[in-house]
Design a protein around this motif. Structure first.
Motif, mmCIF file in Angstrom:
data_model
loop_
_atom_site.group_PDB
_atom_site.id
_atom_site.type_symbol
_atom_site.label_atom_id
_atom_site.label_comp_id
_atom_site.label_asym_id
_atom_site.label_seq_id
_atom_site.Cartn_x
_atom_site.Cartn_y
_atom_site.Cartn_z
ATOM 1 N N GLN A 73 -6.810 4.497 -1.817
ATOM 2 C CA GLN A 73 -7.754 3.866 -0.904
ATOM 3 C C GLN A 73 -7.974 2.425 -1.334
ATOM 4 O O GLN A 73 -7.671 2.035 -2.460
ATOM 5 N N LEU A 74 -8.481 1.645 -0.408
ATOM 6 C CA LEU A 74 -8.703 0.216 -0.636
ATOM 7 C C LEU A 74 -10.159 -0.035 -0.997
ATOM 8 O O LEU A 74 -11.064 0.442 -0.311
ATOM 9 N N LEU A 91 -6.475 -2.192 5.265
ATOM 10 C CA LEU A 91 -5.394 -2.922 4.608
ATOM 11 C C LEU A 91 -4.647 -3.810 5.584
ATOM 12 O O LEU A 91 -4.181 -4.893 5.221
ATOM 13 N N GLY A 95 -0.151 3.253 -6.581
ATOM 14 C CA GLY A 95 -0.697 2.132 -5.814
ATOM 15 C C GLY A 95 0.269 0.964 -5.772
ATOM 16 O O GLY A 95 0.454 0.327 -4.728
ATOM 17 N N VAL A 97 -6.113 -1.482 -4.534
ATOM 18 C CA VAL A 97 -5.678 -0.151 -4.117
ATOM 19 C C VAL A 97 -5.543 0.719 -5.355
ATOM 20 O O VAL A 97 -4.805 0.393 -6.280
#
Length: 373
Positions: free
Chosen positions: A132-133, A251, A267, A300
């Motif tokens: 996830q960001l 993103l 990532g 990330v």
């Protein structure tokens, strides 16, 4: 070869007394691992790296966290004496496993095709994760608040309410002004009374100080009452959707900008295929410092680790968008350690059926988690 055979006690004891330095070599097959039996423990070296809340490391203390608790339970059931070996990164950890420095690797290691092809086998996934960001949390100032309020997404429903109320107010005045004293007088005063009636009806205030008396006027008012439910719902939905969209940076919106990841992680591999400028960092602390200083626009990393970090540091960062990938965490061994892997797999499946994995998640995340199916 370690064989737990009741009839060959002397041979078994001799194998149990094998020095721990002999473990971790490619000749160790872990045959007939004892499960839930009381007997002398076998030594096993377990590699790990820090990834809170799965693994936390402090000086002069054993690693602790979700994965540490899981492994300790496995080790107890298999009568294994754990010797922890820590590494600075996942890539170093897997290299240590490949070279025989450790027998097992556990932390938050994602099961990937590339790692399987590199000579590692993975246990049944004990946790379902994903990338996830994380981005800096925007500061709320008077300027940003005013700009948000004057945004067309916020002004559109207000304009719709005013325009529709003016239309209905004009129609009510046109029908009622000749015989209803509430709407009599000059057009400006009469239409304003009609608008007042429309807004009061829309808001369901129901003051009753201004009402139509003719059938046509009441028919228009009835239609307006029904329509007002949809107008109010649209107004609330527009504000809600806009508020959510402001907090859902993804993103894709960072295309062409600098985004960070940790070296040797999934990532990094994921961002190599994305239209962003990838910058890698050796540690999570270095990546967070770069994000805080504005060197990168986002980071990330594994979602559980990011959520844990944000919970410990509220007000500075937030998660953006949905999960970018779906990944399972597993325990890694070398390809020739099939017996050890089979024993670990059996226990993980039992723990899942018994609800133990859910208990671990609640303990370390304080919430109900999404575990591997």
């Amino acid at each position: 070869m370690i064989r737990h055979l009741g009839a060959l006690i002397a041979t078994t004891v001799g194998l149990w007394l094998t020095p721990s330095s002999a473990l971790g070599q490619s000749t160790q097959t872990w045959d007939a691992l004892p499960v839930r039996q009381t007997q002398p423990e076998l030594a096993i070296r377990v590699g790990t790296k820090e990834l809170p809340p799965f693994i936390s490391i402090e000086p002069s203390a054993s690693p602790y966290g979700y994965s540490a608790d899981l492994w300790q339970t496995i080790a107890d059931d298999l009568a294994l004496q754990t010797e922890w070996v820590t590494y600075p990164s996942v890539s170093d950890l897997l290299t240590g496993l490949e070279n025989g420095e450790v027998d097992v690797a556990i932390a938050g290691i994602s099961i990937t095709a590339q790692r399987e092809a590199a000579g590692f086998d993975f246990s049944y996934p004990f946790y379902q994760s994903g990338l996830q960001l994380m981005v800096p949390k925007p500061e709320t100032t008077a300027i940003t608040l005013t700009s948000s309020m004057l945004n067309w997404h916020n002004l559109r429903p207000i304009f719709l309410i005013f325009a529709s109320s003016t239309l209905v107010g004009g129609l009510i005045w046109l029908v009622e002004h000749k015989h209803n004293e509430h709407f009599s007088g000059n057009p400006i005063r009469g239409v304003s009374q009609g608008i007042w009636f429309a807004i009061v009806t829309l808001g369901t205030f129901g003051y009753g100080d201004v009402t139509p008396t003719k059938f046509t006027g009441r028919f228009i008012a009835t239609l307006w009452m029904g329509l007002s439910f949809f107008i109010v719902a649209d107004f609330i939905a527009s504000l809600t959707v806009h508020q959510l969209s402001e907090n859902q940076l993804n993103l894709e919106a960072l295309g062409g900008q600098s985004v960070g990841a940790l070296e040797g992680t999934t990532g990094e591999i994921f961002l190599q295929s994305q239209p962003v400028k990838l910058i890698t960092y050796p540690t999570f602390e270095a990546a967070v410092a770069a994000l805080e200083n504005g060197e990168i626009k986002g980071l990330v990393q594994d979602a559980p680790a990011l959520r844990h970090f944000i919970n410990l540091n509220p007000g500075y960062f937030e998660l953006a968008g949905d999960l970018l990938t779906n990944e399972g965490y597993g325990i890694a061994v070398r390809e020739n350690d099939a017996n050890l892997l089979e024993a670990v797999d059996q226990l993980i499946l039992e723990y899942q059926q018994q609800g133990f994995l859910q208990q671990l998640h609640h303990k370390w995340f304080n919430e109900v988690g999404v575990l591997a199916d």
